[in-house]
Design a protein around this motif. Structure first.
Motif, PDB file in Angstrom:
ATOM      1  N   GLU A 169       0.804  -1.326   0.037  1.00 45.69           N
ATOM      2  CA  GLU A 169      -0.080   0.128  -0.018  1.00 45.69           C
ATOM      3  C   GLU A 169       0.778   1.386  -0.005  1.00 45.69           C
ATOM      4  O   GLU A 169       0.690   2.279  -0.669  1.00 45.69           O
ATOM      5  N   VAL A 170       1.705   1.161   0.865  1.00 45.96           N
ATOM      6  CA  VAL A 170       2.915   2.255   0.984  1.00 45.96           C
ATOM      7  C   VAL A 170       3.454   2.679  -0.590  1.00 45.96           C
ATOM      8  O   VAL A 170       3.522   3.904  -1.095  1.00 45.96           O
ATOM      9  N   GLU A 171       3.812   1.606  -1.221  1.00 44.99           N
ATOM     10  CA  GLU A 171       4.450   1.627  -2.576  1.00 44.99           C
ATOM     11  C   GLU A 171       3.509   2.276  -3.455  1.00 44.99           C
ATOM     12  O   GLU A 171       3.756   2.819  -4.372  1.00 44.99           O
ATOM     13  N   THR A 172       2.148   1.600  -3.593  1.00 42.50           N
ATOM     14  CA  THR A 172       1.233   2.100  -4.490  1.00 42.50           C
ATOM     15  C   THR A 172       1.040   3.613  -4.193  1.00 42.50           C
ATOM     16  O   THR A 172       0.851   4.371  -5.196  1.00 42.50           O
ATOM     17  N   GLU A 173       0.987   4.045  -2.841  1.00 44.83           N
ATOM     18  CA  GLU A 173       0.541   5.568  -2.635  1.00 44.83           C
ATOM     19  C   GLU A 173       1.937   6.299  -3.115  1.00 44.83           C
ATOM     20  O   GLU A 173       1.723   7.362  -3.616  1.00 44.83           O
ATOM     21  N   MET A 174       3.027   5.741  -3.081  1.00 40.98           N
ATOM     22  CA  MET A 174       4.223   6.607  -3.351  1.00 40.98           C
ATOM     23  C   MET A 174       4.206   6.840  -4.669  1.00 40.98           C
ATOM     24  O   MET A 174       4.746   7.781  -5.347  1.00 40.98           O
ATOM     25  N   LYS A 175       3.724   5.649  -5.624  1.00 41.37           N
ATOM     26  CA  LYS A 175       3.676   5.797  -6.960  1.00 41.37           C
ATOM     27  C   LYS A 175       2.580   6.948  -7.561  1.00 41.37           C
ATOM     28  O   LYS A 175       2.770   7.685  -8.336  1.00 41.37           O
ATOM     29  N   LYS A 176       1.574   6.978  -6.785  1.00 41.21           N
ATOM     30  CA  LYS A 176       0.483   7.979  -7.127  1.00 41.21           C
ATOM     31  C   LYS A 176       0.946   9.372  -6.751  1.00 41.21           C
ATOM     32  O   LYS A 176       0.822  10.174  -7.736  1.00 41.21           O
ATOM     33  N   ALA A 177       1.676   9.335  -5.639  1.00 42.56           N
ATOM     34  CA  ALA A 177       2.008  10.659  -5.454  1.00 42.56           C
ATOM     35  C   ALA A 177       3.217  11.310  -6.270  1.00 42.56           C
ATOM     36  O   ALA A 177       3.421  12.431  -6.715  1.00 42.56           O
TER      37      ALA A 177
END
Length: 180
Positions: A169-177
């Protein structure tokens, strides 16, 4: 074969829980509209409570299949091998024993309430509404058994299911950011 059976149960449970949630949401909306119009549905409270219980039981079986119940991965993974796997086996056995007992108790309740009907919907037997207890318990046992092989291997490797999900989830959010 086991993986196909697991996917089948996951798909059926997913759609059934979604259906129950849509039905419950629809009933709540209809009941609110009726109350706003100065009327109320006599059966709303009873049916909504039953649907919520059904969502809980069938949703818990789905969570068991996905191994998404609250757990203690960090504590479990801190236990050295082979004691860790003994702990997993004991936890699985205790959980299975509880749900076997729940299925038996649920069946007993269904038999005792067999001739009764709901208060607000007299055509609906209480045994139908209470069938969720033994059915949900048996489904939980099946889902626990279907997910056990993967969980066993993951735990033996020392991989946390909770931490892997959080990291994903952290990785997904980092990609979105990064794309924003």
């Amino acid at each position: 074969m086991l993986d196909a059976l697991r996917r089948f149960f996951e798909l059926v449970l997913e759609y059934f829980v979604i259906l129950l949630m849509v039905v419950l949401t629809t009933i709540v909306i209809v009941a609110v509209v009726y109350r706003l119009l100065g009327s109320s549905l006599a059966w709303y409270d009873e049916v909504a409570a039953i649907l919520l219980a059904w969502i809980t039981y069938y949703g818990s079986a789905l969570a068991a299949l996905r191994r998404r119940h609250i757990g203690f991965d960090t504590v479990l993974l801190a236990i050295p091998m082979p004691a860790r796997m003994v702990a997993v086996a004991v936890a699985e056995a205790v959980t299975a024993a509880f749900f076997i007992l729940l299925a038996w108790a649920g069946w007993t309740v269904m038999m005792i309430l067999g001739g009764m009907s709901l208060v607000s919907l007299t055509w609906m037997p209480v045994s139908v509404t209470q069938s969720v207890i033994p059915i949900g318990a048996i489904l939980f046992l099946i889902c626990q058994a279907l997910s056990l092989p993967g969980y066993w291997v993951t735990t033996a490797r020392g991989v946390s299911l909770e931490h892997a999900e959080i990291e994903e989830e952290v990785e997904t959010e980092m990609k979105k950011a990064g794309n924003a």
